[in-house]
Design a protein around this motif. Sequence first.
Motif, PDB file in Angstrom:
ATOM      1  N   TYR A  92     -28.797 -22.739  20.193  1.00  0.00           N
ATOM      2  CA  TYR A  92     -27.776 -23.521  19.467  1.00  0.00           C
ATOM      3  C   TYR A  92     -28.172 -24.100  18.242  1.00  0.00           C
ATOM      4  O   TYR A  92     -28.861 -24.824  18.500  1.00  0.00           O
ATOM      5  N   LEU A  93     -27.625 -23.461  16.983  1.00  0.00           N
ATOM      6  CA  LEU A  93     -27.990 -23.953  15.755  1.00  0.00           C
ATOM      7  C   LEU A  93     -26.877 -24.943  15.077  1.00  0.00           C
ATOM      8  O   LEU A  93     -25.952 -23.976  14.799  1.00  0.00           O
ATOM      9  N   LEU A  94     -26.957 -25.992  15.287  1.00  0.00           N
ATOM     10  CA  LEU A  94     -26.040 -26.817  14.481  1.00  0.00           C
ATOM     11  C   LEU A  94     -25.965 -27.004  13.023  1.00  0.00           C
ATOM     12  O   LEU A  94     -27.154 -27.020  12.446  1.00  0.00           O
ATOM     13  N   ASN A  95     -24.863 -26.966  12.350  1.00  0.00           N
ATOM     14  CA  ASN A  95     -24.803 -27.500  10.831  1.00  0.00           C
ATOM     15  C   ASN A  95     -24.765 -28.933  10.902  1.00  0.00           C
ATOM     16  O   ASN A  95     -24.912 -29.791  11.437  1.00  0.00           O
ATOM     17  N   GLY A  96     -24.861 -29.420   9.510  1.00  0.00           N
ATOM     18  CA  GLY A  96     -24.874 -30.762   9.377  1.00  0.00           C
ATOM     19  C   GLY A  96     -23.667 -31.663   9.094  1.00  0.00           C
ATOM     20  O   GLY A  96     -22.622 -31.359   9.924  1.00  0.00           O
ATOM     21  N   ALA A  97     -23.510 -32.506   8.255  1.00  0.00           N
ATOM     22  CA  ALA A  97     -22.328 -33.376   8.290  1.00  0.00           C
ATOM     23  C   ALA A  97     -20.860 -32.642   8.206  1.00  0.00           C
ATOM     24  O   ALA A  97     -20.023 -33.052   8.708  1.00  0.00           O
ATOM     25  N   PHE A 131     -18.477 -34.777  10.361  1.00  0.00           N
ATOM     26  CA  PHE A 131     -18.503 -36.162  10.497  1.00  0.00           C
ATOM     27  C   PHE A 131     -18.440 -36.559  12.004  1.00  0.00           C
ATOM     28  O   PHE A 131     -18.044 -37.806  12.135  1.00  0.00           O
ATOM     29  N   SER A 132     -18.577 -35.712  12.652  1.00  0.00           N
ATOM     30  CA  SER A 132     -18.263 -36.185  14.254  1.00  0.00           C
ATOM     31  C   SER A 132     -19.629 -36.684  15.038  1.00  0.00           C
ATOM     32  O   SER A 132     -19.530 -37.180  15.867  1.00  0.00           O
ATOM     33  N   TYR A 133     -20.944 -36.481  14.455  1.00  0.00           N
ATOM     34  CA  TYR A 133     -22.039 -36.813  14.993  1.00  0.00           C
ATOM     35  C   TYR A 133     -22.253 -35.672  16.500  1.00  0.00           C
ATOM     36  O   TYR A 133     -23.076 -35.957  17.361  1.00  0.00           O
ATOM     37  N   TYR A 134     -21.202 -34.758  16.684  1.00  0.00           N
ATOM     38  CA  TYR A 134     -21.396 -33.967  17.637  1.00  0.00           C
ATOM     39  C   TYR A 134     -21.385 -34.564  18.958  1.00  0.00           C
ATOM     40  O   TYR A 134     -22.123 -34.211  20.041  1.00  0.00           O
ATOM     41  N   ALA A 174     -31.315 -26.892  17.930  1.00  0.00           N
ATOM     42  CA  ALA A 174     -31.721 -27.319  16.545  1.00  0.00           C
ATOM     43  C   ALA A 174     -30.450 -27.720  15.818  1.00  0.00           C
ATOM     44  O   ALA A 174     -29.476 -27.228  15.574  1.00  0.00           O
ATOM     45  N   GLY A 175     -30.954 -28.747  14.737  1.00  0.00           N
ATOM     46  CA  GLY A 175     -29.873 -29.135  13.769  1.00  0.00           C
ATOM     47  C   GLY A 175     -30.570 -29.821  12.720  1.00  0.00           C
ATOM     48  O   GLY A 175     -31.613 -30.344  12.636  1.00  0.00           O
ATOM     49  N   ILE A 176     -29.588 -29.928  11.902  1.00  0.00           N
ATOM     50  CA  ILE A 176     -30.126 -30.481  10.372  1.00  0.00           C
ATOM     51  C   ILE A 176     -29.431 -32.192  10.270  1.00  0.00           C
ATOM     52  O   ILE A 176     -28.277 -32.229  10.616  1.00  0.00           O
ATOM     53  N   SER A 177     -30.078 -32.881   9.570  1.00  0.00           N
ATOM     54  CA  SER A 177     -29.504 -34.190   8.785  1.00  0.00           C
ATOM     55  C   SER A 177     -28.575 -34.762  10.076  1.00  0.00           C
ATOM     56  O   SER A 177     -29.333 -35.376  11.122  1.00  0.00           O
ATOM     57  N   MET A 178     -27.368 -34.995   9.895  1.00  0.00           N
ATOM     58  CA  MET A 178     -26.204 -35.612  11.079  1.00  0.00           C
ATOM     59  C   MET A 178     -26.708 -34.946  12.347  1.00  0.00           C
ATOM     60  O   MET A 178     -26.758 -35.587  13.388  1.00  0.00           O
ATOM     61  N   ALA A 179     -26.751 -33.405  12.397  1.00  0.00           N
ATOM     62  CA  ALA A 179     -26.948 -32.981  13.553  1.00  0.00           C
ATOM     63  C   ALA A 179     -28.517 -32.990  14.061  1.00  0.00           C
ATOM     64  O   ALA A 179     -28.779 -32.821  15.354  1.00  0.00           O
ATOM     65  N   GLY A 180     -29.410 -33.593  13.176  1.00  0.00           N
ATOM     66  CA  GLY A 180     -30.584 -33.972  13.687  1.00  0.00           C
ATOM     67  C   GLY A 180     -30.710 -34.928  14.497  1.00  0.00           C
ATOM     68  O   GLY A 180     -31.510 -35.124  15.462  1.00  0.00           O
ATOM     69  N   THR A 181     -29.772 -35.907  14.489  1.00  0.00           N
ATOM     70  CA  THR A 181     -29.694 -37.120  15.350  1.00  0.00           C
ATOM     71  C   THR A 181     -28.997 -36.526  16.863  1.00  0.00           C
ATOM     72  O   THR A 181     -29.438 -36.941  17.772  1.00  0.00           O
ATOM     73  N   PRO A 191     -30.517 -33.165  29.927  1.00  0.00           N
ATOM     74  CA  PRO A 191     -32.066 -32.801  29.966  1.00  0.00           C
ATOM     75  C   PRO A 191     -32.610 -31.512  30.498  1.00  0.00           C
ATOM     76  O   PRO A 191     -33.546 -31.202  30.102  1.00  0.00           O
ATOM     77  N   LYS A 192     -31.692 -31.052  31.350  1.00  0.00           N
ATOM     78  CA  LYS A 192     -32.008 -29.916  32.133  1.00  0.00           C
ATOM     79  C   LYS A 192     -31.528 -28.714  31.329  1.00  0.00           C
ATOM     80  O   LYS A 192     -31.738 -27.528  31.767  1.00  0.00           O
ATOM     81  N   LEU A 193     -30.562 -28.859  30.415  1.00  0.00           N
ATOM     82  CA  LEU A 193     -29.937 -27.537  29.672  1.00  0.00           C
ATOM     83  C   LEU A 193     -30.878 -27.074  28.670  1.00  0.00           C
ATOM     84  O   LEU A 193     -30.739 -25.682  28.656  1.00  0.00           O
ATOM     85  N   TYR A 194     -31.510 -28.009  27.892  1.00  0.00           N
ATOM     86  CA  TYR A 194     -32.261 -27.360  26.841  1.00  0.00           C
ATOM     87  C   TYR A 194     -34.025 -27.185  27.123  1.00  0.00           C
ATOM     88  O   TYR A 194     -34.385 -28.237  27.433  1.00  0.00           O
ATOM     89  N   ARG A 195     -34.459 -26.336  27.051  1.00  0.00           N
ATOM     90  CA  ARG A 195     -36.101 -26.051  27.070  1.00  0.00           C
ATOM     91  C   ARG A 195     -36.666 -26.845  25.858  1.00  0.00           C
ATOM     92  O   ARG A 195     -37.492 -27.481  26.214  1.00  0.00           O
ATOM     93  N   SER A 196     -35.958 -26.773  24.767  1.00  0.00           N
ATOM     94  CA  SER A 196     -36.495 -27.563  23.659  1.00  0.00           C
ATOM     95  C   SER A 196     -35.476 -27.982  22.769  1.00  0.00           C
ATOM     96  O   SER A 196     -34.243 -27.417  22.625  1.00  0.00           O
ATOM     97  N   VAL A 197     -35.695 -29.033  21.958  1.00  0.00           N
ATOM     98  CA  VAL A 197     -34.825 -29.609  20.839  1.00  0.00           C
ATOM     99  C   VAL A 197     -35.335 -29.630  19.629  1.00  0.00           C
ATOM    100  O   VAL A 197     -36.675 -30.436  19.575  1.00  0.00           O
ATOM    101  N   ALA A 198     -34.825 -29.271  18.459  1.00  0.00           N
ATOM    102  CA  ALA A 198     -35.696 -29.596  16.927  1.00  0.00           C
ATOM    103  C   ALA A 198     -34.682 -30.195  16.001  1.00  0.00           C
ATOM    104  O   ALA A 198     -33.549 -29.831  15.990  1.00  0.00           O
TER     105      ALA A 198
END
Length: 381
Positions: A92-97, A131-134, A174-181, A191-198
């Motif tokens: 799952y690859l998220l965009n930014g703000a 601008f939702s911070y997902y 994984a996500g950038i900027s806003m989505a990095g948070t 915590p059990k849904l994703y094997r890794s987060v970036a």
Amino acid sequence: MARTRAQRGPVSKPALGAAGIAVAGIALAVALPTAITPNLVAKVTKQSYIDAVLPGAGRKVTVVVQSASMGRQIPVTVLKPRDEGKPAPVLYLLNGAGGGEDSATWDAKTDYERFFSTKNVYVATPIGGAFSYYTDWQRDDPVLGRNKWQTFLTRELPPLLNKQFKTTGANALAGISMAGTSVLNLGVAAPKLYRSVAAYSGCARTSDPLGQAYIRMVVSDRGRGDVTNMWGPIGGPGWIANDPYLNAARLRGTKVYMTTGTGMPGRNDTLGAPLVNNDPISLANQVVVGGLIESAVNLCTQQMAQRFRQMHIPATVITRPTGTHSWKYWEEDLKRTWPMIARDLGVVPAAPAKKAPVAGKPRAVKPPVARAPKAPAGPRR
């Protein structure tokens, strides 16, 4: 009734404190959305479902999901794996703000489609959530509407994609900027849904003054939303519950990757660099404002790295000696971390394509080697 965005008024100038100067350029660093698309027709449903799968170019499709929690349709871009005959995991690859509703997207700013065309993985990117911070907002916002992105991304979308496509059930985020948070908070929530987060250039703190200033810049100044509709009163229980730094213990067992630059200009911060396109104004914005933002993000990232070390939670932190808050660095970060994410997901490398024989070109045949005749055997003694 379809949700539409309210008319946006003039920008209010935020007061700058000691921490404010580090985030003074946040509202300017990433280009403001130029063409926010209207939401698709909303429907009231008890269950989420896939309404349509629209084919695109190459291996790209758009999956239109009717979200029960948000009461509207959410388009999700999906890149299919190279080998569709075998089960594959999902990134799952998220965009930014801008949430993918503007021109600042993985699709428009990077070659991610070509990069993943040789990989055996599904890459899913929702279009929406500007601008939702997902996250799941506590209340509907007059401008930003209803946002229940945590519910959508952790409970509604994964089972639908698993049913629609031949997946392995393994996920990464994984996500950038806003989505990095956001990716860190989503990892905390499920915590059990994703094997890794970036998290690429994401601020991992939300309830301290610097993190709060960052969020106000994104949600209030850029999005015209009310941050108290998101997590309640600033500094209250909702903000604490959505602070990855304070809830780092819930990331134990999840592989975590964080990348950041220092804010100092680097190889992608020159007039002739990709995406700058010899535009002096664009370069100045990227170097000055993008540099300020990245330096603030770097501070958040190093604090989070120290937190992980204190709690003995393994994490991979990549700090570039240079680099601003800009897309070319995030594209490089994705490619740099992908081999580790692929290992977490159990991705099987795609077999190299077989080269077709060149028509009309005869295959070289080695001539037979001439051998000397054997001498006649002499009499036995």
